[in-house]
Design an enzyme around this catalytic site. Structure first.
Site, PDB file in Angstrom:
ATOM      1  CG  ASP A 103      -1.636   1.195   1.489  1.00 26.82           C
ATOM      2  OD1 ASP A 103      -2.352   1.610   0.583  1.00 26.82           O
ATOM      3  OD2 ASP A 103      -1.516   1.775   2.592  1.00 26.82           O
ATOM      4  CG  ASP A 142      -2.329   7.494   2.579  1.00 25.00           C
ATOM      5  OD1 ASP A 142      -1.744   8.513   2.936  1.00 25.00           O
ATOM      6  OD2 ASP A 142      -3.399   7.106   3.096  1.00 25.00           O
ATOM      7  N   GLY A 149      -7.410   4.125   2.781  1.00 27.36           N
ATOM      8  CA  GLY A 149      -7.566   3.117   1.728  1.00 27.36           C
ATOM      9  C   GLY A 149      -8.821   3.281   0.886  1.00 27.36           C
ATOM     10  NE  ARG A 159      -9.148  12.461  -5.369  1.00 28.66           N
ATOM     11  CZ  ARG A 159      -8.567  12.727  -6.541  1.00 28.66           C
ATOM     12  NH1 ARG A 159      -9.129  13.593  -7.374  1.00 28.66           N
ATOM     13  NH2 ARG A 159      -7.427  12.172  -6.879  1.00 28.66           N
ATOM     14  CB  SER A 203      -3.586   7.461  -4.052  1.00 28.68           C
ATOM     15  OG  SER A 203      -3.353   8.789  -4.458  1.00 28.68           O
ATOM     16  CG  ASN A 253      -3.153  12.708  -6.229  1.00 24.45           C
ATOM     17  OD1 ASN A 253      -3.125  13.468  -7.191  1.00 24.45           O
ATOM     18  ND2 ASN A 253      -4.159  12.725  -5.351  1.00 24.45           N
ATOM     19  CG  ASP A 259      -2.172   2.399   6.338  1.00 30.74           C
ATOM     20  OD1 ASP A 259      -2.477   1.988   5.201  1.00 30.74           O
ATOM     21  OD2 ASP A 259      -2.472   3.530   6.757  1.00 30.74           O
TER      22      ASP A 259
HETATM   23  P1  B16 Z   1      -6.570  10.207  -3.938  1.00 27.48           P
HETATM   24  P2  B16 Z   1      -3.733   4.039  -0.229  1.00 27.48           P
HETATM   25  C1  B16 Z   1      -5.613   5.950  -0.333  1.00 27.48           C
HETATM   26  O1  B16 Z   1      -4.283   5.528  -0.558  1.00 27.48           O
HETATM   27  C2  B16 Z   1      -5.697   6.771   0.934  1.00 27.48           C
HETATM   28  O2  B16 Z   1      -5.401   5.969   2.071  1.00 27.48           O
HETATM   29  C3  B16 Z   1      -7.095   7.316   1.092  1.00 27.48           C
HETATM   30  O3  B16 Z   1      -7.176   8.098   2.267  1.00 27.48           O
HETATM   31  C4  B16 Z   1      -7.434   8.157  -0.145  1.00 27.48           C
HETATM   32  O4  B16 Z   1      -8.775   8.668  -0.062  1.00 27.48           O
HETATM   33  C5  B16 Z   1      -7.287   7.292  -1.386  1.00 27.48           C
HETATM   34  O5  B16 Z   1      -5.971   6.769  -1.455  1.00 27.48           O
HETATM   35  C6  B16 Z   1      -7.556   8.076  -2.672  1.00 27.48           C
HETATM   36  O6  B16 Z   1      -6.557   9.050  -2.803  1.00 27.48           O
HETATM   37  O7  B16 Z   1      -7.559  11.236  -3.515  1.00 27.48           O
HETATM   38  O8  B16 Z   1      -5.133  10.681  -3.935  1.00 27.48           O
HETATM   39  O9  B16 Z   1      -6.952   9.540  -5.245  1.00 27.48           O
HETATM   40  O10 B16 Z   1      -3.753   3.901   1.263  1.00 27.48           O
HETATM   41  O11 B16 Z   1      -4.636   3.046  -0.947  1.00 27.48           O
HETATM   42  O12 B16 Z   1      -2.345   4.087  -0.799  1.00 27.48           O
HETATM   43 MG    MG Z   2      -2.929   3.089   3.297  1.00 30.20          MG
END
Ligand code: B16
Ligand code: MG
Length: 212
Positions: A10, A12, A47, A50, A117, A119, A171
């Site tokens: 993962d 974030d 996780g 958005r 994400s 991003n 996490d």
């Molecule tokens: P974005 P992961 C997730 O990343 C984040 O934990 C979560 O809080 C967020 O809303 C999601 O990505 C989408 O992110 O807005 O940047 O597209 O934990 O799956 O790496």
């Molecule tokens: Mg995460």
């Protein structure tokens, strides 16, 4: 661990601490809208995609906004989030994460990212990991976010390995559930307590070296 050829991380909350930036960006949006938001609500967003996160943040106020307005709110949050991301450099990659990734690579494991994400590519580039991983599956490539296993199954197929030969490092509760739903073994990174769903819980990524 027997028969493990690949490790899917993962992003974030495991590779980097962008979870703090998500918190600050959602908090800024919620404050502007006059909606209460705290760490407890934030912990439910780990996780989660958005748009699903926005629904959780809006809660009972969700019905007050049209789909178009919700798209604009999600964009507003993402712009705030990206302004935090823009200051990230390779120095924001914790030493133990860098060391662990390189040791696992030396041991011959295939390494991938499985993140909700959109991003992901920008974050990896800014951390100096743009070319590091053997596969990257992210929020731009999937239709169902964690706890659905889609992103991890995609990462495994990009690597050419079966879920039973890969391990997922997470996490978030939603992420561990996604891994188990995809029939992966799952390691939970937790600072407090054990994750009841994960096969093993470790406090720090560097503990992986002793387990694998
Ligand atoms: P974005 P992961 C997730 O990343 C984040 O934990 C979560 O809080 C967020 O809303 C999601 O990505 C989408 O992110 O807005 O940047 O597209 O934990 O799956 O790496
Ligand atoms: Mg995460």
């Amino acid at each position: 661990m027997n028969n493990i050829y690949a490790i899917i991380f993962d992003l974030d909350g495991v590779i980097c601490s962008t979870d703090r930036y998500h918190y600050l960006a959602w908090k800024a949006l919620a404050d502007r809208l006059g909606i209460p938001f705290d760490e407890q609500v934030n912990s439910q967003l780990r996780g989660v995609s958005r748009m699903e996160s926005l629904e959780i943040v809006l809660g009972e106020h969700s019905a007050d906004y049209s789909e178009e307005q919700k798209e604009a709110l999600a964009t507003e949050k993402n712009e705030i989030y990206k302004s935090y991301l823009s200051s990230m450099t390779p120095r924001d990659l914790p030493k133990e994460v860098r060391m662990t990734l390189h040791m696992l690579r030396q041991r011959g494991y295939l390494l991938a990212i499985g993140s909700s994400s959109k991003n992901t590519q920008q974050i990896l580039r800014q951390l100096g990991l743009g070319d590091f991983f053997d596969a990257i599956a992210d929020g731009t490539m999937i239709t169902k976010s964690k706890p659905d296993p889609e992103v991890f199954l995609l990462a495994a197929s990009m690597l050419g390995v079966s879920p039973e030969n890969a391990i997922v490092i997470e996490d978030a509760e939603s992420g561990v559930r996604a891994a188990k739903a995809g029939r992966f073994r799952a390691i939970g990174i937790r600072t407090e307590g054990n994750d009841p769903d994960s096969d093993i819980t470790v406090k720090n990524l560097k503990n992986l070296i002793d387990i694998l």
